[in-house]
Design a protein around this motif. Structure first.
Motif, PDB file in Angstrom:
ATOM      1  N   LEU A   1      -1.740   4.812   6.532  1.00  0.00           N
ATOM      2  CA  LEU A   1      -1.749   3.707   7.497  1.00  0.00           C
ATOM      3  C   LEU A   1      -2.461   4.096   8.793  1.00  0.00           C
ATOM      4  N   PHE A   2      -2.561   5.409   9.052  1.00  0.00           N
ATOM      5  CA  PHE A   2      -3.141   5.896  10.297  1.00  0.00           C
ATOM      6  C   PHE A   2      -4.414   6.706  10.097  1.00  0.00           C
ATOM      7  N   ASP A   3      -4.530   7.348   8.945  1.00  0.00           N
ATOM      8  CA  ASP A   3      -5.679   8.210   8.674  1.00  0.00           C
ATOM      9  C   ASP A   3      -6.133   7.981   7.244  1.00  0.00           C
ATOM     10  N   ALA A   4      -7.275   7.333   7.085  1.00  0.00           N
ATOM     11  CA  ALA A   4      -7.757   6.986   5.745  1.00  0.00           C
ATOM     12  C   ALA A   4      -7.992   8.227   4.896  1.00  0.00           C
ATOM     13  N   LYS A   5      -8.389   9.338   5.534  1.00  0.00           N
ATOM     14  CA  LYS A   5      -8.655  10.562   4.778  1.00  0.00           C
ATOM     15  C   LYS A   5      -7.380  11.159   4.194  1.00  0.00           C
ATOM     16  N   ALA A   6      -6.237  10.815   4.771  1.00  0.00           N
ATOM     17  CA  ALA A   6      -4.962  11.352   4.289  1.00  0.00           C
ATOM     18  C   ALA A   6      -4.372  10.516   3.169  1.00  0.00           C
ATOM     19  N   ALA A   7      -4.973   9.380   2.870  1.00  0.00           N
ATOM     20  CA  ALA A   7      -4.451   8.510   1.812  1.00  0.00           C
ATOM     21  C   ALA A   7      -4.672   9.154   0.446  1.00  0.00           C
ATOM     22  N   ILE A   8      -3.719   8.953  -0.440  1.00  0.00           N
ATOM     23  CA  ILE A   8      -3.819   9.469  -1.806  1.00  0.00           C
ATOM     24  C   ILE A   8      -4.574   8.440  -2.638  1.00  0.00           C
ATOM     25  N   ALA A   9      -5.539   8.899  -3.422  1.00  0.00           N
ATOM     26  CA  ALA A   9      -6.388   7.976  -4.175  1.00  0.00           C
ATOM     27  C   ALA A   9      -6.552   8.452  -5.608  1.00  0.00           C
ATOM     28  N   ASP A  10      -6.911   7.509  -6.468  1.00  0.00           N
ATOM     29  CA  ASP A  10      -7.314   7.829  -7.827  1.00  0.00           C
ATOM     30  C   ASP A  10      -8.341   6.796  -8.254  1.00  0.00           C
ATOM     31  N   ALA A  11      -8.691   6.799  -9.535  1.00  0.00           N
ATOM     32  CA  ALA A  11      -9.744   5.898 -10.007  1.00  0.00           C
ATOM     33  C   ALA A  11      -9.385   4.429  -9.795  1.00  0.00           C
ATOM     34  N   GLU A  12      -8.100   4.086  -9.959  1.00  0.00           N
ATOM     35  CA  GLU A  12      -7.681   2.693  -9.815  1.00  0.00           C
ATOM     36  C   GLU A  12      -7.318   2.325  -8.381  1.00  0.00           C
TER      37      GLU A  12
ATOM     38  N   PHE B   1       0.842  -1.198   0.000  1.00  0.00           N
ATOM     39  CA  PHE B   1       0.000   0.000   0.000  1.00  0.00           C
ATOM     40  C   PHE B   1       0.879   1.251   0.000  1.00  0.00           C
ATOM     41  N   VAL B   2       1.925   1.263   0.824  1.00  0.00           N
ATOM     42  CA  VAL B   2       2.839   2.407   0.864  1.00  0.00           C
ATOM     43  C   VAL B   2       3.526   2.576  -0.492  1.00  0.00           C
ATOM     44  N   SER B   3       3.914   1.457  -1.114  1.00  0.00           N
ATOM     45  CA  SER B   3       4.530   1.534  -2.444  1.00  0.00           C
ATOM     46  C   SER B   3       3.574   2.158  -3.457  1.00  0.00           C
TER      47      SER B   3
ATOM     48  N   PRO C   1      -8.778   3.300  -4.923  1.00  0.00           N
ATOM     49  CA  PRO C   1      -9.728   4.015  -4.059  1.00  0.00           C
ATOM     50  C   PRO C   1      -9.186   4.191  -2.646  1.00  0.00           C
ATOM     51  N   ALA C   2      -9.692   5.198  -1.961  1.00  0.00           N
ATOM     52  CA  ALA C   2      -9.241   5.472  -0.600  1.00  0.00           C
ATOM     53  C   ALA C   2      -9.617   4.317   0.326  1.00  0.00           C
ATOM     54  N   PRO C   3      -8.765   3.990   1.299  1.00  0.00           N
ATOM     55  CA  PRO C   3      -9.089   2.913   2.247  1.00  0.00           C
ATOM     56  C   PRO C   3     -10.156   3.362   3.242  1.00  0.00           C
ATOM     57  N   ARG C   4     -10.616   2.409   4.035  1.00  0.00           N
ATOM     58  CA  ARG C   4     -11.566   2.715   5.104  1.00  0.00           C
ATOM     59  C   ARG C   4     -10.799   2.996   6.396  1.00  0.00           C
ATOM     60  N   GLN C   5     -11.388   3.781   7.271  1.00  0.00           N
ATOM     61  CA  GLN C   5     -10.725   4.110   8.524  1.00  0.00           C
ATOM     62  C   GLN C   5     -10.534   2.872   9.391  1.00  0.00           C
TER      63      GLN C   5
END
Length: 462
Positions: free
Chosen positions: A338-349, A225-227, A351-355
């Motif tokens: 890893l700690f805050d789902a809202k801070a995750a970077i997302a795109d169409a392929e 996920f970090v990669s 999607p943002a993770p759940r909290q």
């Protein structure tokens, strides 16, 4: 009895004879193998394999990183670390042991009478065939202790026992959960183990050496996920960061930071496959994570301190083709998800993770699933392991967030400062367990397997 030396495998009592117990620790990224009683695994091989257009499968570090035409890189695992292709997984595990530890029979002729090249009169010697069949069983002389994910179910566990007994000829077998072994590696029989690996992050409550299955939680927010977050950061950067793997570079010339590369690239008659390139890009991303990526330790979330962080000295990194840059605040962003789902970077392929997939929420869910009386003891014995836990500042961030989430009980976090011990914690725990004299009554013997079948694994290996 011969005096042991530095090349001798450690021995343990089993059935009245001295034998060397093997420890096998398969993971999504690598397979670790070695002898019980040793400090580190002697064999660490990739869990991925190369599939040629002819159907041939190639195993091992050298094979999977060789840019052969039309070679696809595959994994026998699902994304959450469960075996999907048992035939291939078995071959990779076997190769990890026979290539480095036990050796392989040089001449496997299946009983055909002839010389080393297979020349002969065509007759089949049945006694020779049976002898060769027994010889071909790679682990026929050693008990095998094998690890498994904490969430593995009955049929998967039974299959592991069947492979060990039927295909490998193991005289004895034991299956242990990775969380329990990781706790043992830190000298703890009761612990809350946070294992941050390549494909999954797992939280396992351990009490008196037993994993509490109802409390085991897992999430896909781990090293891969970090990669992927890094890929998105590179793509969305005002100046896109080129991700060029090592195999593509013929030579390179030093250039200033931010200046396009002046490298000479290799030319391939048939370019390697997309899966091979992606696999090789992951190696570069791993190097980047190890040398550049950091975890924001606080106070507060990174978003509130971003302007302040911009004043911190940056960290330089050079890509294999010579392109280089000094990375500032972006080196912290890859880990925030890893700690805050809202801070995750997302795109169409992606999607943002759940909290509820974030680390602290996994711990909360794990503790809520076990008895109230043992929660304080578990929080006092938090153990962090796994290759992806080596990110700079990660342990401090976990501790800070756990203390904020659970202000009442005392939170104590243990993590080895030795990189090898952290990466291979479950194997080291298996090495410790397999070398204990008192443990050997726990082995499932060949006779017990023949008498009770595969169902004995759930009764013996809790």
């Amino acid at each position: 009895m011969a005096v042991p030396n530095q090349f001798s495998a450690p021995v343990a009592e089993y059935g009245g004879d001295e034998v060397s117990a093997l420890v096998l620790d398969p993971g999504y990224s690598t397979v670790r193998a070695g002898f019980a009683g040793e400090d580190v695994p002697k064999s660490v091989v990739p869990s991925h394999y190369g599939l040629l257009s002819s159907g041939e499968k190639l195993y091992g570090e050298n094979a999977v990183h060789n840019p052969l035409a039309k070679m696809e890189i595959k994994s026998p695992y699902t994304s959450d670390g469960i075996v999907e292709d048992w035939e291939t997984a078995t071959k990779i595990w076997e190769w990890s042991i026979t290539s480095r530890l036990t050796g392989q029979s040089e001449n496997k002729r299946n009983g055909y009478v002839g010389d080393k090249n297979g020349n002969g009169d065509g007759d089949v010697d049945m006694e020779a065939a049976e002898a060769v069949e027994e010889e071909e069983k790679p682990m026929g002389d050693a008990p095998l202790l094998m690890s498994e994910p904490g969430w593995a179910q009955g049929k998967l566990r039974e299959k592991s026992l069947e492979v060990a007994m039927e295909e490998w000829g193991s005289p004895a077998f034991y299956l242990a959960r990775t969380g329990v072994l990781s706790a043992f590696s830190m000298g703890k029989s009761t612990a809350l183990v946070i294992d941050i690996g390549a494909s999954t992050t797992t939280v396992t409550p351990i009490v008196d050496g037993m994993a509490l299955r109802k409390g085991i939680q897992k999430s896909p927010l781990a090293g891969n996920f970090v990669s992927n977050q890094l890929r998105l950061i590179f793509q969305q950067s005002p100046t896109p960061v080129p991700l060029v793997p090592h195999y593509m570079v013929q030579s390179k010339t030093p250039v200033d930071a931010g200046v396009p590369s002046a490298a000479t690239y290799k030319k391939f008659e048939t370019p390697p496959t997309d899966s091979f390139r992606h696999f090789e890009e992951e190696r570069v991303l791993t190097e980047f994570k190890e040398s550049v990526v950091q975890t924001w330790e606080g106070p507060g979330p990174l978003a509130q301190s971003e302007e302040h962080v911009k004043n911190f000295p940056g960290r330089p990194f050079e890509m294999p083709d010579g392109w280089n840059q000094v990375f500032g605040v972006e080196r912290y962003k890859a880990v925030e998800g890893l700690f805050d789902a809202k801070a995750a970077i997302a795109d169409a392929e992606s999607p943002a993770p759940r909290q509820d997939q974030c680390i602290v929420e996994l711990v909360r869910a794990s503790l809520n699933a076990v008895d109230v009386d043992i929660r304080a003891n578990l929080l006092a014995n938090v153990v962090v392991v796994g290759g992806s836990s080596l990110l700079v500042g990660l342990n401090r961030r976990i501790l800070n967030q756990l203390e904020a989430a659970f202000p009442g009980p005392k939170v104590r976090l243990s993590a080895s400062q030795n990189t090898v011990e952290r990466k291979y914690a479950s194997w080291i725990g298996g090495s410790i367990l397999g070398s204990l004299g008192a443990f050997h009554q726990m082995w499932i013997s060949k006779r017990e397997y023949e008498e009770h079948g595969t169902s004995i694994v759930d009764k013996r290996c809790k």
